[in-house]
Design an enzyme around this catalytic site. Sequence first.
Site, PDB file in Angstrom:
ATOM      1  N   LEU A  68       1.383   7.550   1.404  1.00  0.00           N
ATOM      2  CA  LEU A  68       1.150   6.392   0.546  1.00  0.00           C
ATOM      3  C   LEU A  68      -0.144   5.782   1.067  1.00  0.00           C
ATOM      4  CD1 LEU A  68       2.340   4.796  -1.829  1.00  0.00           C
ATOM      5  CD2 LEU A  68       3.378   3.250  -0.158  1.00  0.00           C
ATOM      6  N   ASP A  69      -1.204   5.949   0.299  1.00  0.00           N
ATOM      7  CA  ASP A  69      -2.537   5.628   0.794  1.00  0.00           C
ATOM      8  C   ASP A  69      -2.672   4.179   1.238  1.00  0.00           C
ATOM      9  OD1 ASP A  69      -3.699   8.209   0.387  1.00  0.00           O
ATOM     10  OD2 ASP A  69      -3.702   7.793  -1.764  1.00  0.00           O
ATOM     11  N   ARG A  70      -3.664   3.942   2.051  1.00  0.00           N
ATOM     12  CA  ARG A  70      -3.929   2.609   2.588  1.00  0.00           C
ATOM     13  C   ARG A  70      -4.044   1.564   1.488  1.00  0.00           C
ATOM     14  NH1 ARG A  70      -9.637   1.179   5.603  1.00  0.00           N
ATOM     15  NH2 ARG A  70      -9.219  -1.009   6.090  1.00  0.00           N
ATOM     16  N   SER A  72      -2.621   1.590  -1.401  1.00  0.00           N
ATOM     17  CA  SER A  72      -1.432   1.558  -2.257  1.00  0.00           C
ATOM     18  C   SER A  72      -0.327   0.778  -1.550  1.00  0.00           C
ATOM     19  CB  SER A  72      -0.959   2.975  -2.580  1.00  0.00           C
ATOM     20  OG  SER A  72      -1.960   3.695  -3.280  1.00  0.00           O
TER      21      SER A  72
END
EC number: 5.4.99.20
Length: 208
Positions: A68-70, A72
């Site tokens: 879960l990207d930074r 997001s």
Amino acid sequence: MNKFSVKNHKVNRFSTKAQARQSPPAAPRRVLLFNKPFDVLPQFTDESGRTTLQGFIPFKDVYAAGRLDRDSEGLLVLTNDGKLQARLTQPAQKTGKVYFVQVEGVPDNDALTQLKRGVTLKDGLTLPAGAELVAEPEWLWPRHPPIRERKTIPTSWLKITLYEGRNRQVRRMTAHVGFPTLRLIRFSMGNLSLGNLQPGEWKEITDV
């Protein structure tokens, strides 16, 4: 006789220690649901000093099931159960992952149909997905910092369900059909969901 007894005694002591080294006590199974805030990396360390999970999660023996990207937000499942990680992330399992996505503009039926059928990205055609226009979620929390909106362009919310997990897939899909992602929140993975967790909060579960 005495020599044999002493030798045998030493062998038994060595064997016991070796077995102890080879069979460490199993770590307790952990499954955590964490509402990852914006601008937090989904890992425990970072050489650049950016905010990581270390400031929120007291356990160090768990790992994120899927990225879960930074930039997001939302559900991050942390576990030391390899089978659960595989079930949630391996493409063959096709576990549904639900995202609420704020985009620039208002997607029309053609754009939604493209998302549902699959779009061709640089790494190939995406699998069919769920995609629908929805109202802003009632449970939505404020983001810090807030998104950058252009006053002349409206924004809208999509509910997108993916059955695969490519790098930054949702963002690339919405951009491909002409509606860039402004905010991305993962709400659920399979039967695991955020529930009423607020940003930065986590809970441990056992019934999974």
